[in-house]
Design a protein around this motif. Sequence first.
Motif, mmCIF file in Angstrom:
data_model
loop_
_atom_site.group_PDB
_atom_site.id
_atom_site.type_symbol
_atom_site.label_atom_id
_atom_site.label_comp_id
_atom_site.label_asym_id
_atom_site.label_seq_id
_atom_site.Cartn_x
_atom_site.Cartn_y
_atom_site.Cartn_z
ATOM 1 N N TYR A 1 26.014 75.300 142.548
ATOM 2 C CA TYR A 1 26.713 74.837 143.408
ATOM 3 C C TYR A 1 27.947 75.392 143.504
ATOM 4 O O TYR A 1 28.421 76.053 142.361
ATOM 5 N N GLN B 1 32.221 74.372 144.868
ATOM 6 C CA GLN B 1 33.269 73.391 145.507
ATOM 7 C C GLN B 1 34.531 74.287 145.802
ATOM 8 O O GLN B 1 35.272 74.808 144.826
ATOM 9 N N LYS C 1 37.150 70.714 149.883
ATOM 10 C CA LYS C 1 36.040 70.572 150.498
ATOM 11 C C LYS C 1 34.935 69.826 149.298
ATOM 12 O O LYS C 1 35.282 69.861 148.207
ATOM 13 N N GLN C 2 33.670 69.359 149.834
ATOM 14 C CA GLN C 2 32.812 68.639 148.906
ATOM 15 C C GLN C 2 31.964 69.962 148.450
ATOM 16 O O GLN C 2 31.932 70.969 148.887
ATOM 17 N N ARG C 3 31.421 69.443 147.268
ATOM 18 C CA ARG C 3 30.537 70.382 146.676
ATOM 19 C C ARG C 3 29.294 70.640 147.347
ATOM 20 O O ARG C 3 28.752 69.867 148.071
ATOM 21 N N GLU C 4 28.773 71.971 147.300
ATOM 22 C CA GLU C 4 27.580 72.100 148.123
ATOM 23 C C GLU C 4 26.676 73.138 147.383
ATOM 24 O O GLU C 4 27.182 73.680 146.336
#
Length: 114
Positions: free
Chosen positions: A36, A38, A42-45
């Motif tokens: 992942y 981050q 921003k959100q973790r992706e």
Amino acid sequence: VQLQASGGGLVQPGGSLRLSCAASGSVFGINRMGWYRQAPGKQRELVAHVTHGGNTHYADSVKSRFTIFRDSAKNTVFLQMNSLKPEDTAVYYCAVWSTRGDYWGQGTLVTVSS
């Protein structure tokens, strides 16, 4: 399960980096291994993951640039990142999914900047 990630750093746009993550401890039952990221604000992706059988999945933003692969015998997963862009700048977290639960590493910073 303990995860030790390495390989982050500063790279210029267009450059490459390879991240690695070694799992230790109760590694029996690990199915997927992946990464992942981050970015600030921003959100973790999910970036990519690979199953025990070698099936891979990538976020659209990294397809054709990143390659994930694993050494199952060593419980290690790698993320080869090519053609890096400034928007790839983020903290990258290693993750594993196993029959015993899901586990996260401590994160390694990747900065893409000239």
